[in-house]
Design a protein around this motif. Structure first.
Motif, PDB file in Angstrom:
ATOM      1  N   VAL A  69      -2.877   7.353  -2.181  1.00  0.00           N
ATOM      2  CA  VAL A  69      -4.015   7.869  -2.939  1.00  0.00           C
ATOM      3  C   VAL A  69      -3.875   7.525  -4.421  1.00  0.00           C
ATOM      4  O   VAL A  69      -4.864   7.235  -5.105  1.00  0.00           O
ATOM      5  N   MET A  70      -2.647   7.500  -4.933  1.00  0.00           N
ATOM      6  CA  MET A  70      -2.445   7.082  -6.322  1.00  0.00           C
ATOM      7  C   MET A  70      -2.765   5.595  -6.488  1.00  0.00           C
ATOM      8  O   MET A  70      -3.385   5.184  -7.479  1.00  0.00           O
ATOM      9  N   ILE A  71      -2.357   4.803  -5.513  1.00  0.00           N
ATOM     10  CA  ILE A  71      -2.686   3.373  -5.537  1.00  0.00           C
ATOM     11  C   ILE A  71      -4.200   3.182  -5.551  1.00  0.00           C
ATOM     12  O   ILE A  71      -4.735   2.379  -6.323  1.00  0.00           O
ATOM     13  N   ASP A  72      -4.893   3.944  -4.708  1.00  0.00           N
ATOM     14  CA  ASP A  72      -6.355   3.845  -4.668  1.00  0.00           C
ATOM     15  C   ASP A  72      -6.969   4.226  -6.011  1.00  0.00           C
ATOM     16  O   ASP A  72      -7.938   3.600  -6.460  1.00  0.00           O
ATOM     17  N   MET A  73      -6.434   5.244  -6.661  1.00  0.00           N
ATOM     18  CA  MET A  73      -6.974   5.674  -7.946  1.00  0.00           C
ATOM     19  C   MET A  73      -6.851   4.573  -8.996  1.00  0.00           C
ATOM     20  O   MET A  73      -7.821   4.254  -9.701  1.00  0.00           O
ATOM     21  N   TYR A  74      -5.672   3.987  -9.093  1.00  0.00           N
ATOM     22  CA  TYR A  74      -5.479   2.904 -10.074  1.00  0.00           C
ATOM     23  C   TYR A  74      -6.275   1.657  -9.698  1.00  0.00           C
ATOM     24  O   TYR A  74      -6.873   0.996 -10.559  1.00  0.00           O
ATOM     25  N   TYR A  82       0.817  -1.215   0.000  1.00  0.00           N
ATOM     26  CA  TYR A  82       0.000   0.000   0.000  1.00  0.00           C
ATOM     27  C   TYR A  82       0.849   1.261   0.000  1.00  0.00           C
ATOM     28  O   TYR A  82       0.455   2.294   0.545  1.00  0.00           O
ATOM     29  N   GLY A  83       2.018   1.205  -0.630  1.00  0.00           N
ATOM     30  CA  GLY A  83       2.847   2.389  -0.781  1.00  0.00           C
ATOM     31  C   GLY A  83       3.586   2.786   0.480  1.00  0.00           C
ATOM     32  O   GLY A  83       3.411   2.200   1.542  1.00  0.00           O
ATOM     33  N   ASN A 105       8.176   2.477  -6.529  1.00  0.00           N
ATOM     34  CA  ASN A 105       9.157   1.508  -7.033  1.00  0.00           C
ATOM     35  C   ASN A 105       8.990   0.128  -6.415  1.00  0.00           C
ATOM     36  O   ASN A 105       9.940  -0.633  -6.301  1.00  0.00           O
ATOM     37  N   GLN A 106       7.751  -0.184  -5.985  1.00  0.00           N
ATOM     38  CA  GLN A 106       7.511  -1.511  -5.436  1.00  0.00           C
ATOM     39  C   GLN A 106       6.094  -1.972  -5.731  1.00  0.00           C
ATOM     40  O   GLN A 106       5.209  -1.167  -6.043  1.00  0.00           O
ATOM     41  N   LEU A 107       5.905  -3.267  -5.621  1.00  0.00           N
ATOM     42  CA  LEU A 107       4.612  -3.882  -5.865  1.00  0.00           C
ATOM     43  C   LEU A 107       3.563  -3.337  -4.905  1.00  0.00           C
ATOM     44  O   LEU A 107       3.820  -3.174  -3.713  1.00  0.00           O
ATOM     45  N   SER A 108       2.368  -3.066  -5.440  1.00  0.00           N
ATOM     46  CA  SER A 108       1.261  -2.616  -4.592  1.00  0.00           C
ATOM     47  C   SER A 108      -0.012  -3.361  -4.960  1.00  0.00           C
ATOM     48  O   SER A 108      -0.067  -4.083  -5.967  1.00  0.00           O
ATOM     49  N   SER A 144       7.529   3.213 -15.421  1.00  0.00           N
ATOM     50  CA  SER A 144       7.956   2.401 -14.284  1.00  0.00           C
ATOM     51  C   SER A 144       7.450   0.978 -14.455  1.00  0.00           C
ATOM     52  O   SER A 144       6.459   0.734 -15.145  1.00  0.00           O
ATOM     53  N   GLN A 145       8.122   0.041 -13.811  1.00  0.00           N
ATOM     54  CA  GLN A 145       7.651  -1.341 -13.880  1.00  0.00           C
ATOM     55  C   GLN A 145       6.461  -1.578 -12.957  1.00  0.00           C
ATOM     56  O   GLN A 145       5.760  -2.579 -13.090  1.00  0.00           O
ATOM     57  N   PHE A 146       6.219  -0.644 -12.035  1.00  0.00           N
ATOM     58  CA  PHE A 146       5.047  -0.706 -11.155  1.00  0.00           C
ATOM     59  C   PHE A 146       4.175   0.518 -11.399  1.00  0.00           C
ATOM     60  O   PHE A 146       4.642   1.539 -11.888  1.00  0.00           O
ATOM     61  N   LEU A 147       2.919   0.429 -11.030  1.00  0.00           N
ATOM     62  CA  LEU A 147       2.001   1.534 -11.267  1.00  0.00           C
ATOM     63  C   LEU A 147       2.311   2.744 -10.393  1.00  0.00           C
ATOM     64  O   LEU A 147       2.181   3.885 -10.829  1.00  0.00           O
TER      65      LEU A 147
END
Length: 223
Positions: free
Chosen positions: A90-95, A82-83, A149-152, A143-146
């Motif tokens: 909030v960017m994670i939530d948007m995607y 979760y970042g 720089n790590q999986l979310s 980036s390789q992640f949304l």
């Protein structure tokens, strides 16, 4: 309540599937209790296990968790999906929300009249190709992640959405090379690769039996 993670839902995808995905990616083992009758659902309600009389229900860390987004956010936060700060979250939530919007549309296809499936699937295709996938394609070009720089959980949700799209529209990702590369990277992650193998707790495309059971158990919704 034991220390085990227990999921209460149907033996099918629905709102629980994204929760299964996150637990699997985090390497968390879980057990499942499948609802097959109206009486089983009513017992959960009468026992006070369903805060808002809705499933999914997840028993975890001594809590009875309901509301799928809240459950996923809890799992993501607990297992470092979760970042690193509020802005990433909030960017994670948007995607994640965008991915779930597409999945929700596909999820409803087995439950609508057969004569409307084609037109509804066309709506999915238009929304995905015009609005959703181009935004993800752009994000994954940098980036390789949304996010960060790590999986979310956003990456996990989007992979699930991509696979669901391909089940219904096999060539839909053909003009999105960054998304195709992302999908290959994600599928190579050991916990994801394991979840994609036959015999895992990942559920198949819903069939008529699943639809009938859901309608019977949640008859108050489908009356």
């Amino acid at each position: 309540m034991s220390g085990k993670v227990v999921l209460y839902y149907f033996d099918g995808r629905g709102k629980m599937e994204s929760i299964r995905w996150l637990l699997a990616v985090a390497g968390v083992e879980f057990e499942e209790v499948y609802l097959t009758t109206r009486e089983e659902y009513e017992k959960l309600v009468n026992d006070g296990a369903l805060l808002f009389h809705q499933v999914p229900l997840v028993e975890m860390d001594g809590m009875k968790l309901v509301q799928s987004k809240a459950i996923m956010n809890y799992i993501a936060g607990k297992y470092n999906l979760y970042g690193k700060d509020l802005k990433e979250r909030v960017m994670i939530d948007m995607y994640a929300e965008a991915a779930r919007d597409i999945m929700d549309m596909i999820m409803m296809l087995p439950f609508i009249p057969p004569e409307t499936v084609k037109s509804e699937l066309e709506k999915v295709q238009v929304k995905a190709k015009v609005r959703t996938l181009p935004a993800f394609e752009k994000a994954l070009g940098a980036s390789q992640f949304l996010v960060g720089n790590q999986l979310s959980c956003a990456d996990v949700n989007f992979l699930e959405a991509c696979l669901m799209l391909e089940e219904e529209l096999p060539t839909i990702l053909s003009s999105f090379p960054n998304i195709q590369a992302f999908q290959k990277r994600m599928e190579a992650i050991p916990t994801i690769n394991k979840f994609l193998q036959p015999g895992s707790q990942r559920k198949p495309v819903p069939d008529e039996v699943h639809v009938r059971i859901v309608r019977e158990v949640l008859s108050h919704i489908y009356e």
